[in-house]
Design an enzyme around this catalytic site. Sequence first.
Site, PDB file in Angstrom:
ATOM      1  N   TYR A 241       0.838  -1.205   0.000  1.00 41.50           N
ATOM      2  CA  TYR A 241       0.000   0.000   0.000  1.00 41.50           C
ATOM      3  C   TYR A 241       0.871   1.252   0.000  1.00 41.50           C
ATOM      4  O   TYR A 241       0.617   2.197  -0.758  1.00 41.50           O
ATOM      5  CB  TYR A 241      -0.926   0.004   1.214  1.00 41.50           C
ATOM      6  CG  TYR A 241      -1.846   1.201   1.275  1.00 41.50           C
ATOM      7  CD1 TYR A 241      -2.957   1.292   0.442  1.00 41.50           C
ATOM      8  CD2 TYR A 241      -1.620   2.240   2.182  1.00 41.50           C
ATOM      9  CE1 TYR A 241      -3.813   2.390   0.498  1.00 41.50           C
ATOM     10  CE2 TYR A 241      -2.465   3.339   2.242  1.00 41.50           C
ATOM     11  CZ  TYR A 241      -3.558   3.406   1.399  1.00 41.50           C
ATOM     12  OH  TYR A 241      -4.392   4.505   1.454  1.00 41.50           O
TER      13      TYR A 241
ATOM     14  N   LYS B 122       1.027   4.152  -3.015  1.00 40.62           N
ATOM     15  CA  LYS B 122       0.775   5.580  -2.815  1.00 40.62           C
ATOM     16  C   LYS B 122       1.973   6.427  -3.249  1.00 40.62           C
ATOM     17  O   LYS B 122       1.799   7.544  -3.762  1.00 40.62           O
ATOM     18  CB  LYS B 122       0.396   5.859  -1.365  1.00 40.62           C
ATOM     19  CG  LYS B 122      -0.997   5.370  -1.009  1.00 40.62           C
ATOM     20  CD  LYS B 122      -2.047   6.075  -1.864  1.00 40.62           C
ATOM     21  CE  LYS B 122      -3.425   5.522  -1.714  1.00 40.62           C
ATOM     22  NZ  LYS B 122      -4.423   6.216  -2.559  1.00 40.62           N
TER      23      LYS B 122
END
Length: 331
Positions: free
Chosen positions: A202, A206
Amino acid sequence: MPSPSSPGAFFYSQVIYHPPLPTKKLTGQTVIVTGSNVGLGLEAARHFVRLDANKVILAVRNLEKGQKAKQSIVSSEKTKADVVEVWKLDLGDYRSVKEFTARAQGLERLDIVIENAGILTTKWSMMEENESTITTNVVSQFLHAIPLLPKMRETAIKFNTLPRLVFTTSFVHWLTKFPERKEDKIFAALADPKKARMGDRYNVSKLIEIYCVQELAELQSASQKEGRVIINHVNPGWVVSEVMREWTGLKQMIFRIVRSLVARPTEVGARTLVNAAEGGEETHGQYMDDCGVGKRAPLVITEEGKAIQKKLWTELSQKLESIQPGILQNI
């Protein structure tokens, strides 16, 4: 003030700083918010309705949940039902993304797009030709956003406005060393289950999203096409949501206790998205944090970071063109 990666700065942002309630009216405007049946997206959409937007489109994967979100907004804001529309958008399915953007071409105007939808998972799975996190949080974000730019430019010219394209990124881009950046083909490495580091995926997604948003903003600035569109990205902070719903047992219990102490209420976190959608020229290409231009991790702003940005955009461009030939002509 300490860097955003330090405990002191994190505590200040989460506990001391309080994002102000947005008040700028959006009368007559059309807004799209992805991932808006729950969480940040839902509360951002609620704010946009409260601020008198003429049309707020909830772009959601599950239409039934989207309809429930619509009723929640209509009820709380005491607005007409036709102000809020629910459109199908599944970022794990390229066909769904392309169908959505084709439908959006029929809008009279498009003033604000909030690219908020995303996933956090530690479980390996493939969606289209990428690992699910990369498909959802990176590739489909741009497959969705880029074809909307012509409609936004058209809006800028026709209505003499300054449309905004906002991506929800995160402070977690500070937390990864992104070793995959050293691979010859970064996206290919991220699609290899033998090399997967899902605990960091994750954060990596990002960071990649930030690189690509910045490159898109630079390309938009260099374009000679008429109609200015502000492109920025925003860190909403740690917000109460169900993003960690995979966690169970003691881990989930500890997480919920810590979250109750420092996480922002969802509505408060959503204010940062609306603030970014109010941003002027000074926010173009910028990382918005605590309702102002924030600090990005060193890996983003160094010479190495600039080279990584170009490499990622080249790879992403090739992917996008293979999915939808000619898509880059929209920039």
